[in-house]
Design a protein around this motif. Structure first.
Motif, mmCIF file in Angstrom:
data_model
loop_
_atom_site.group_PDB
_atom_site.id
_atom_site.type_symbol
_atom_site.label_atom_id
_atom_site.label_comp_id
_atom_site.label_asym_id
_atom_site.label_seq_id
_atom_site.Cartn_x
_atom_site.Cartn_y
_atom_site.Cartn_z
ATOM 1 N N VAL A 4 0.852 -1.216 0.000
ATOM 2 C CA VAL A 4 0.000 0.000 0.000
ATOM 3 C C VAL A 4 0.873 1.246 0.000
ATOM 4 O O VAL A 4 0.638 2.210 -0.744
ATOM 5 N N ILE A 5 1.895 1.219 0.872
ATOM 6 C CA ILE A 5 2.803 2.387 0.944
ATOM 7 C C ILE A 5 3.509 2.603 -0.386
ATOM 8 O O ILE A 5 3.656 3.727 -0.883
ATOM 9 N N GLY A 6 3.956 1.517 -1.012
ATOM 10 C CA GLY A 6 4.636 1.625 -2.306
ATOM 11 C C GLY A 6 3.730 2.258 -3.342
ATOM 12 O O GLY A 6 4.146 3.091 -4.150
ATOM 13 N N LEU A 7 2.448 1.771 -3.349
ATOM 14 C CA LEU A 7 1.491 2.327 -4.308
ATOM 15 C C LEU A 7 1.298 3.821 -4.078
ATOM 16 O O LEU A 7 1.204 4.620 -5.020
ATOM 17 N N ILE A 8 1.220 4.202 -2.799
ATOM 18 C CA ILE A 8 1.013 5.635 -2.487
ATOM 19 C C ILE A 8 2.212 6.452 -2.977
ATOM 20 O O ILE A 8 2.069 7.526 -3.585
ATOM 21 N N CYS A 9 3.419 5.940 -2.692
ATOM 22 C CA CYS A 9 4.632 6.641 -3.154
ATOM 23 C C CYS A 9 4.646 6.779 -4.670
ATOM 24 O O CYS A 9 5.059 7.798 -5.233
ATOM 25 N N LEU A 10 4.229 5.678 -5.335
ATOM 26 C CA LEU A 10 4.187 5.705 -6.784
ATOM 27 C C LEU A 10 3.243 6.784 -7.278
ATOM 28 O O LEU A 10 3.524 7.530 -8.228
ATOM 29 N N LEU A 11 2.096 6.875 -6.630
ATOM 30 C CA LEU A 11 1.111 7.901 -6.996
ATOM 31 C C LEU A 11 1.684 9.298 -6.756
ATOM 32 O O LEU A 11 1.512 10.223 -7.568
ATOM 33 N N VAL A 12 2.380 9.456 -5.614
ATOM 34 C CA VAL A 12 2.967 10.774 -5.292
ATOM 35 C C VAL A 12 4.011 11.145 -6.348
ATOM 36 O O VAL A 12 4.093 12.277 -6.835
ATOM 37 N N GLY A 13 4.883 10.196 -6.701
ATOM 38 C CA GLY A 13 5.900 10.440 -7.712
ATOM 39 C C GLY A 13 5.280 10.853 -9.029
ATOM 40 O O GLY A 13 5.760 11.747 -9.727
ATOM 41 N N ALA A 14 4.207 10.114 -9.378
ATOM 42 C CA ALA A 14 3.520 10.434 -10.629
ATOM 43 C C ALA A 14 2.980 11.842 -10.585
ATOM 44 O O ALA A 14 3.048 12.611 -11.581
ATOM 45 N N GLY A 15 2.447 12.223 -9.414
ATOM 46 C CA GLY A 15 1.906 13.592 -9.287
ATOM 47 C C GLY A 15 3.003 14.630 -9.410
ATOM 48 O O GLY A 15 2.844 15.665 -10.070
ATOM 49 N N VAL A 16 4.131 14.322 -8.743
ATOM 50 C CA VAL A 16 5.271 15.262 -8.825
ATOM 51 C C VAL A 16 5.736 15.398 -10.266
ATOM 52 O O VAL A 16 6.040 16.503 -10.749
ATOM 53 N N ALA A 17 5.812 14.288 -10.974
ATOM 54 C CA ALA A 17 6.259 14.328 -12.365
ATOM 55 C C ALA A 17 5.334 15.175 -13.203
ATOM 56 O O ALA A 17 5.775 15.942 -14.073
ATOM 57 N N VAL A 18 4.057 14.999 -12.931
ATOM 58 C CA VAL A 18 3.064 15.788 -13.695
ATOM 59 C C VAL A 18 3.260 17.259 -13.444
ATOM 60 O O VAL A 18 3.245 18.104 -14.348
ATOM 61 N N ILE A 19 3.473 17.546 -12.131
ATOM 62 C CA ILE A 19 3.649 18.977 -11.778
ATOM 63 C C ILE A 19 4.915 19.543 -12.427
ATOM 64 O O ILE A 19 4.942 20.662 -12.942
ATOM 65 N N VAL A 20 5.989 18.742 -12.376
ATOM 66 C CA VAL A 20 7.263 19.199 -12.975
ATOM 67 C C VAL A 20 7.080 19.473 -14.454
ATOM 68 O O VAL A 20 7.587 20.457 -14.996
ATOM 69 N N MET A 21 6.341 18.549 -15.102
ATOM 70 C CA MET A 21 6.134 18.704 -16.540
ATOM 71 C C MET A 21 5.338 19.969 -16.820
ATOM 72 O O MET A 21 5.621 20.702 -17.770
ATOM 73 N N ARG A 22 4.353 20.176 -15.981
ATOM 74 C CA ARG A 22 3.556 21.399 -16.186
ATOM 75 C C ARG A 22 4.420 22.651 -15.924
ATOM 76 O O ARG A 22 4.315 23.662 -16.618
ATOM 77 N N SER A 23 5.250 22.512 -14.883
ATOM 78 C CA SER A 23 6.118 23.681 -14.570
ATOM 79 C C SER A 23 7.093 23.942 -15.700
ATOM 80 O O SER A 23 7.417 25.093 -16.038
ATOM 81 N N ALA A 24 7.607 22.885 -16.280
ATOM 82 C CA ALA A 24 8.534 23.037 -17.403
ATOM 83 C C ALA A 24 7.869 23.748 -18.549
ATOM 84 O O ALA A 24 8.510 24.512 -19.282
ATOM 85 N N LYS A 25 6.605 23.435 -18.736
ATOM 86 C CA LYS A 25 5.879 24.058 -19.840
ATOM 87 C C LYS A 25 5.740 25.560 -19.605
ATOM 88 O O LYS A 25 5.784 26.366 -20.513
ATOM 89 N N THR A 26 5.478 25.909 -18.402
ATOM 90 C CA THR A 26 5.320 27.360 -18.097
ATOM 91 C C THR A 26 6.644 28.083 -18.072
ATOM 92 O O THR A 26 6.737 29.299 -18.211
ATOM 93 N N GLY A 27 7.730 27.283 -17.873
ATOM 94 C CA GLY A 27 9.073 27.880 -17.878
ATOM 95 C C GLY A 27 9.438 28.586 -16.598
ATOM 96 O O GLY A 27 10.419 29.311 -16.559
ATOM 97 N N SER A 28 8.609 28.313 -15.582
ATOM 98 C CA SER A 28 8.900 28.979 -14.315
ATOM 99 C C SER A 28 9.529 27.997 -13.383
ATOM 100 O O SER A 28 8.845 27.101 -12.878
ATOM 101 N N ILE A 29 10.808 28.105 -13.137
ATOM 102 C CA ILE A 29 11.518 27.152 -12.303
ATOM 103 C C ILE A 29 11.166 27.369 -10.856
ATOM 104 O O ILE A 29 10.991 26.417 -10.075
#
Length: 516
Positions: A4-29
């Motif tokens: 369960v913990i692994g799945l949660i971490c995986l979900l969190v990582g996926a969320g972070v990746a999504v956010i990073v990708m969105r941030s990259a698109k906006t160009g705001s580091i």
């Protein structure tokens, strides 16, 4: 929990990746860093909450497992207590049965001891009886001056002679009783057949009278110089008698079918009014067709009424012709159907083939339909006709033997003979037997009145019962039984009659006084 913990971490990582990708698109580091930090904080909070929930679930699972183990342990202990109780109960029952068996064994031992003592006593008594028997036997041999074997042979000879005499007496009595019972049974069977059959017969002659509206038609029937009457007689083969009898002409012929055809034709000519040779021939042809249809229908109906459905068409046609044939005033077709019924009734009583008896009875007088065309006795003519159209040999033999033209040799032959005699001789069946019927009644009354002490006699139920009124001052109750027996025996010796005659002796005594 780790999964369960692994799945949660995986979900969190996926969320972070999504956010990073969105941030990259906006160009705001910077914004991306802030979002990453926020996401990390949120992920840590989620992990913390998941850890806490996993601990809670683990504790709840442990508690449920402990409760389940406790319940199973309690159930096992309860089941163990019940089994111990049942085993204890069974042990008590076994002990009680063992005690019962011990008591029975003791009783059986005591009974065996008693029986042994009684057996010894019986053996001693048997020895004493044997000694007494031997002593008495020796004494009897000395007194009788015979040895045992000689006395045995003499006794056997005596018994044998007595048994032989007794056996002969029994055999003679049995034969007499069987003859009486056979005679009585035969009379009962015939009387049952007579009583169950009561048919009316129409008296017909060899002449037929035809009514005409007026005597003026006689001249038209004769025709000019007799040509109409000659044509009619030539075509029909029937003699037409015209005399002084008012409004009547007479048809005469030994062929009943021809006579009936001529009657129908003459009646149609009279109704039509046109009487001349051509019209006579036309009307006769129509009448012949009509009578042929009636003959066929009569034969089929007779076979149907008797339950016989496999007769040859020619036999059915010949059988239907018996509708217009009479014998001493008795209609032959009705007589044949009555004979079939009588034979079937007697066959039922005797447990023989009912169908064969009915078939032979229906066909026994078939030869009377054509005896004016073929020479010879009607029984032989009918048998030959049935043989020609495929009837079975035992049926043909019964038909040929019903008047003694050949020797009867089967039960079926005798049944047809008896049924034919019953149908012809019953009261009212034929004109000749009416006079005999009256004579028989007079003879019954004469026999009863000839005995002393008889006052009046009445023959009843067509001669099957005689009521004898006696004088009470001359005939006692005991004498009444003797008188009935004597009258019955005299009727048997002096008269011939179908069935049986019941004799009833009536003795009546009256005392009268008047109250004033």
């Amino acid at each position: 929990m780790e999964i369960v913990i692994g799945l949660i971490c995986l979900l969190v990582g996926a969320g972070v990746a999504v956010i990073v990708m969105r941030s990259a698109k906006t160009g705001s580091i910077r914004e991306a860093d802030l979002k990453v930090q926020a996401a990390q904080s949120e992920a840590e909070q989620v992990v913390h909450d998941a850890q806490r929930q996993a601990d809670t679930l683990k504790k709840e699972a442990l508690l449920e497992a402990k409760e389940e183990i406790l319940k199973n342990r309690q159930a096992a202990e309860e089941e163990n207590r019940q089994r111990k109780h049942e085993i204890h109960t069974l042990e008590q029952r076994v002990m009680q049965r063992e005690e019962t068996l011990d008591r029975r064994n003791s009783a059986l031992d005591k009974r065996e001891h008693q029986l042994s003592a009684q057996q010894g006593s019986l053996d001693r008594k048997a020895q004493e009886i044997d000694q007494l028997y031997t002593k008495q036997l020796s004494e009897l041999e000395r007194i009788a001056e015979l040895s045992r074997d000689e006395a045995h042979r003499e006794l056997l000879d005596t018994v044998r002679s007595e048994v032989t005499h007794k056996a002969a007496t029994i055999i003679r009595e049995s034969e007499q009783r069987v003859r009486a019972e056979v005679q009585k049974t035969a009379q009962e069977i015939i009387s049952i057949a007579i009583q169950r059959t009561a048919s009316d017969h129409t008296a017909e002659l060899t002449v037929t009278s035809v009514h005409i509206p007026s005597d003026d038609l006689k001249g038209r029937i004769i025709g000019r110089e007799g040509r109409n009457i000659r044509t009619f007689e030539q075509i029909s083969g029937v003699n037409l008698v015209i005399d002084d009898t008012p409004e009547t002409v007479v048809l005469s012929s030994f062929d009943p079918v021809r006579r009936e055809t001529a009657r129908v034709a003459l009646e149609n000519l009279i109704a039509d009014g046109r009487i001349h040779p051509a019209r006579i021939e036309e009307m006769y042809q129509k009448a012949a067709s009509l009578v042929a249809e009636r003959v066929q229908e009569a034969g089929e109906q007779a076979a149907f009424d008797c339950g016989i459905h496999d007769l040859h068409p020619e036999i059915i046609k010949t059988l239907g012709a018996l509708r217009y044939r009479t014998s001493y005033g008795q209609n032959v077709l009705r007589h044949s159907m009555e004979v079939a019924e009588l034979a079937a009734i007697m066959a039922t009583e005797l447990k023989v083939d009912i169908h064969a008896a009915k078939r032979a009875g229906l066909l026994h007088d078939l030869g009377k339909a054509i005896d004016h065309e073929v020479e010879g006795p009607h029984a032989v003519i009918g048998a030959e006709l049935c043989r020609r159209y495929g009837e079975k040999p035992h049926i043909v033999h019964a038909i040929e033997a019903h008047h003694g033209d050949i020797e009867p040799n089967t039960v079926l032959d005798i049944l047809v003979q008896a049924a034919d005699a019953i149908s012809a001789s019953r009261p009212g069946a034929r004109r000749e037997s009416a006079e005999n019927y009256i004579k028989r009644l007079e003879k019954l009354e004469f026999i009863a009145n000839s005995h002393d002490g008889v006052d009046r006699t009445y023959a009843m139920q067509a001669g099957r019962e005689v009521h004898v009124m006696v004088q009470p001052d001359k005939i006692s109750d005991a004498d009444s039984a003797v008188l009935a027996h004597d009258i019955a025996r005299q009727i048997e010796d002096e008269m011939e009659y179908p069935g049986q005659v019941r004799v009833v002796v009536i003795r009546e005594s009256r005392a009268t006084d008047i109250a004033k």
